[in-house]
Write an enzyme that holds these catalytic residues in place. Structure first.
Site, mmCIF file in Angstrom:
data_model
loop_
_atom_site.group_PDB
_atom_site.id
_atom_site.type_symbol
_atom_site.label_atom_id
_atom_site.label_comp_id
_atom_site.label_asym_id
_atom_site.label_seq_id
_atom_site.Cartn_x
_atom_site.Cartn_y
_atom_site.Cartn_z
ATOM 1 N N GLN A 1 18.314 84.679 -36.569
ATOM 2 C CA GLN A 1 17.337 83.842 -37.264
ATOM 3 C C GLN A 1 16.962 82.637 -36.399
ATOM 4 O O GLN A 1 17.840 82.060 -35.745
ATOM 5 C CB GLN A 1 17.907 83.352 -38.600
ATOM 6 C CG GLN A 1 18.004 84.430 -39.656
ATOM 7 C CD GLN A 1 16.654 84.820 -40.254
ATOM 8 O OE1 GLN A 1 15.600 84.393 -39.797
ATOM 9 N NE2 GLN A 1 16.693 85.641 -41.263
ATOM 10 N N TYR B 1 20.809 96.636 -42.345
ATOM 11 C CA TYR B 1 19.927 95.911 -41.423
ATOM 12 C C TYR B 1 20.699 94.655 -40.972
ATOM 13 O O TYR B 1 20.211 93.536 -41.087
ATOM 14 C CB TYR B 1 18.612 95.501 -42.097
ATOM 15 C CG TYR B 1 17.872 96.628 -42.801
ATOM 16 C CD1 TYR B 1 16.943 97.392 -42.108
ATOM 17 C CD2 TYR B 1 18.104 96.915 -44.146
ATOM 18 C CE1 TYR B 1 16.248 98.422 -42.753
ATOM 19 C CE2 TYR B 1 17.416 97.940 -44.787
ATOM 20 C CZ TYR B 1 16.500 98.680 -44.085
ATOM 21 O OH TYR B 1 15.810 99.690 -44.731
ATOM 22 N N GLU C 1 22.945 99.060 -38.489
ATOM 23 C CA GLU C 1 21.872 98.398 -37.725
ATOM 24 C C GLU C 1 21.330 99.375 -36.685
ATOM 25 O O GLU C 1 22.076 100.152 -36.092
ATOM 26 C CB GLU C 1 22.457 97.132 -37.060
ATOM 27 C CG GLU C 1 21.682 96.532 -35.923
ATOM 28 C CD GLU C 1 20.301 96.001 -36.279
ATOM 29 O OE1 GLU C 1 20.164 95.331 -37.315
ATOM 30 O OE2 GLU C 1 19.368 96.283 -35.515
ATOM 31 N N ASP D 1 18.689 93.286 -45.588
ATOM 32 C CA ASP D 1 17.889 92.231 -44.948
ATOM 33 C C ASP D 1 16.953 92.900 -43.951
ATOM 34 O O ASP D 1 17.102 92.765 -42.738
ATOM 35 C CB ASP D 1 18.851 91.255 -44.243
ATOM 36 C CG ASP D 1 18.125 90.070 -43.616
ATOM 37 O OD1 ASP D 1 16.915 89.925 -43.829
ATOM 38 O OD2 ASP D 1 18.789 89.281 -42.911
ATOM 39 N N CYS E 1 12.094 88.600 -45.504
ATOM 40 C CA CYS E 1 11.245 87.651 -44.776
ATOM 41 C C CYS E 1 9.777 87.902 -45.105
ATOM 42 O O CYS E 1 8.901 87.321 -44.482
ATOM 43 C CB CYS E 1 11.492 87.752 -43.269
ATOM 44 S SG CYS E 1 11.279 89.402 -42.618
HETATM 45 N N1 SAH Z 1 20.761 90.566 -41.221
HETATM 46 C C1 SAH Z 1 20.508 90.168 -39.869
HETATM 47 C C2 SAH Z 1 19.256 90.820 -39.262
HETATM 48 C C3 SAH Z 1 18.013 90.760 -40.096
HETATM 49 S S1 SAH Z 1 16.520 91.159 -39.225
HETATM 50 C C4 SAH Z 1 20.437 88.671 -39.744
HETATM 51 O O1 SAH Z 1 20.348 87.984 -40.733
HETATM 52 O O2 SAH Z 1 20.474 88.178 -38.621
HETATM 53 C C5 SAH Z 1 16.322 92.836 -39.520
HETATM 54 C C6 SAH Z 1 17.218 93.720 -38.697
HETATM 55 O O3 SAH Z 1 16.920 95.061 -39.056
HETATM 56 C C7 SAH Z 1 17.018 93.634 -37.183
HETATM 57 O O4 SAH Z 1 18.256 93.400 -36.575
HETATM 58 C C8 SAH Z 1 16.467 95.015 -36.795
HETATM 59 O O5 SAH Z 1 16.927 95.444 -35.528
HETATM 60 C C9 SAH Z 1 17.032 95.875 -37.901
HETATM 61 N N2 SAH Z 1 16.318 97.116 -38.211
HETATM 62 C C10 SAH Z 1 14.981 97.362 -38.157
HETATM 63 N N3 SAH Z 1 14.721 98.594 -38.610
HETATM 64 C C11 SAH Z 1 15.900 99.155 -38.955
HETATM 65 C C12 SAH Z 1 16.278 100.414 -39.495
HETATM 66 N N4 SAH Z 1 15.368 101.341 -39.756
HETATM 67 N N5 SAH Z 1 17.582 100.651 -39.735
HETATM 68 C C13 SAH Z 1 18.515 99.708 -39.478
HETATM 69 N N6 SAH Z 1 18.221 98.492 -38.960
HETATM 70 C C14 SAH Z 1 16.934 98.218 -38.707
#
Ligand code: SAH
Length: 515
Positions: free
Chosen positions: A255, A284, A305, A353, A380
């Site tokens: 973030q 995620y 992830e 997320d 977001c």
């Molecule tokens: N929860 C974390 C990341 C949130 S951002 C935090 O707060 O820092 C969203 C995340 O989803 C990113 O890391 C991105 O790489 C991941 N992402 C995107 N598409 C995805 C999918 N299909 N499956 C799993 N992760 C995914």
């Protein structure tokens, strides 16, 4: 700052007053006046930032911060209307210089090295030396690199001619640790006088803890390429959030506003109501932030992830924080949840997320199969959140409450935490809302319920209800949501659309190219 804001408020009042008079003027005059207003607003923005209109990053820079918060609150409330209450937005005390990640594209103009941003929607570089929302140290480092390029006679990359070395610079800073990462994105692996360049940069900025060369030799709008070489330090930085330490690589998501992120995560974990026993999924999960923070209050946690570098960071982060009840998986979150669901797993709490595009039906349906009592959705993008809440409703999860957190002052973006709980079959409620009010499918489809009703009445003389239209849409596979007027119990009956009305509705759907 306060003075400038007050002046802006005054300008706005004058504009609003003029706006009322304009409403009475002719259309042509109106259009001209709107243009003038826009220009004036743009000028106001430029008093604060000379590149605001070209950059497009801080759409709200000319709006007092309190007003921005009110607007974001209203926007989230509007989108979540009919789902749940939205608590008062958590704003930032000092809403400037918060971005811990700064990206600058490099180029030449009139023989001078310039760095900045691409003008919105183009590859034209708009020079930026100072930004109200970026970390000041990062901007300083980027300024130093501009100077060093000249003394080291290093060419910036020219996209048109495919010539030159340096394309972009990315700076990331750990707000709690002060550690700084500099990523030099080059078009070629050969970096002449690399060691001296690194030495000179470190001399000017001893706070830099790692320097990375990232190779991006493709014609692409992506900033970072796949290959990296650590030129100095460990190749990552660390930051502390909610008492846990996180390592962050150049390509992992983290973030951009850690001050507000702590508020966001604390709210998400609190909403989950953990007691120490729960089996939790953090979907995620990025570098494992939410899962790791939650793990101290949970039985065990699984994180999933898609980005491999982020998963690697997540595994290291669990070790770094001596957390033993967490495992991370590198997979698509939807696929992973489907596999978990089909192997008969039950989970107690799911955090999700996802990126701006939101989650997927496959993911949400698998959540329902695994039957957690609580789902905490961190979003977001409130638009995709609202879309996904609709799917959650369909599979038996109701949004209970939501909290907006301003992670992106002066921009149009906002984060939202939404708590959902599982509806037990005996708690199913009758949804009293009017179909047109509730109808989010109208956004996906081509005609509203009212338009369909009007068409049917006009062409077949039949009056049809929203319920009948929904039933026919569902039969045609163009509606996702079936929770409209949920029966009180299994036994209660809903009227079914009679065949002649179905034919008339289908004709209307065909007419509107919906089937
Ligand atoms: N929860 C974390 C990341 C949130 S951002 C935090 O707060 O820092 C969203 C995340 O989803 C990113 O890391 C991105 O790489 C991941 N992402 C995107 N598409 C995805 C999918 N299909 N499956 C799993 N992760 C995914």
């Amino acid at each position: 700052m306060a003075e400038i804001c007050n002046q802006r408020d005054f300008c706005r009042t004058v504009i609003e007053g003029e706006g009322a008079k304009k409403a009475l003027a002719k259309d042509r005059d109106n259009a001209e006046n709107v243009e003038k207003e826009k220009k004036k607003e743009r000028r106001d923005g430029e008093k604060l930032c000379p590149v605001s209109s070209k950059c497009g990053g801080c759409q709200f820079l000319d709006m007092p911060y309190e007003k921005q918060l009110k607007k974001k609150q209203r926007d989230v409330e509007q989108l979540l209307k009919g789902f749940c209450k939205v608590h008062k937005i958590a704003g930032m005390d000092a809403p400037f210089y918060y971005r811990n990640k700064v990206h600058a594209v490099f180029g030449y103009r009139k023989g001078q090295v310039i760095s900045g941003i691409y003008r919105e929607g183009t590859h034209e570089i708009v020079p930026v030396e100072k930004c109200w929302i970026e970390d000041q140290k990062a901007d300083e480092i980027i300024g130093t690199i501009r100077g060093l390029l000249k003394s080291f006679k290093i060419r910036t990359y020219d996209e048109d001619r495919g010539y030159g070395l340096l394309r972009h610079v990315l700076v990331r800073r750990g707000f709690a640790t002060g550690q700084v990462m500099v990523v030099l994105v080059t078009a070629s692996p050969v970096f002449p006088s690399k060691n001296n360049f690194v030495k000179a940069l470190r001399q000017k900025h001893p706070e830099i803890t790692t320097i990375i060369q990232n190779l991006n030799d493709r014609e692409t709008s992506m900033v970072l390429g796949d290959r990296e070489k650590v030129l100095y330090g460990k190749g990552y930085i660390e930051d502390v959030l909610c008492g846990c330490t996180f390592r962050i690589s150049s390509k992992s998501f983290y973030q951009v506003n850690p001050v507000q992120t702590e508020k966001l995560y604390a709210k998400a974990v609190e909403a989950a109501g953990l007691t120490g026993k729960e089996f939790v999924v953090d979907a995620y999960c990025g570098i494992g932030t939410i899962g790791i923070i939650a793990s101290r209050k949970a039985g065990r946690v699984i994180g999933v992830e898609l980005n491999q570098d982020a998963v690697r960071d997540a595994v290291e982060n669990a070790k770094r924080n001596r957390i033993k009840n967490i495992r991370f998986y590198h997979n698509d979150a939807g696929v992973f949840m489907e596999e978990m669901a089909s192997s008969g797993e039950h989970v107690d709490v799911v955090f999700l997320d996802p990126p701006r595009s939101g989650s997927t039906e496959a993911f949400i349906q698998s959540v329902a199969v695994m039957g957690p009592d609580r789902v905490v959705y961190v979003s977001c993008n409130p638009e995709t959140l609202a879309r996904d809440l609709k799917v959650f409703e369909k599979v038996g999860y109701r949004a209970e409450e939501a909290w907006a957190v301003d992670l992106f002052p002066h921009t149009g973006h906002v984060e939202t935490v939404c708590l959902l709980s599982k509806l037990h079959s005996d708690q199913h409620i009758e949804v009293e809302l009017q179909m047109d009010e509730l109808d989010l499918t109208a956004a996906e489809s081509k005609a509203t319920y009212k338009e369909i009703k009007d068409y049917v009445l006009e062409h077949s003389g039949l009056k049809v209800s929203s319920l009948y239209i929904a039933q026919v849409k569902e039969k045609c596979g163009i509606i996702e949501r079936v929770n409209y007027n949920l029966p009180k119990s299994e036994n209660s009956r809903q009227p079914k659309c009679p065949p002649e009305k179905e034919v008339a509705i289908r004709e209307a759907l065909e007419y509107f190219h919906m089937i």
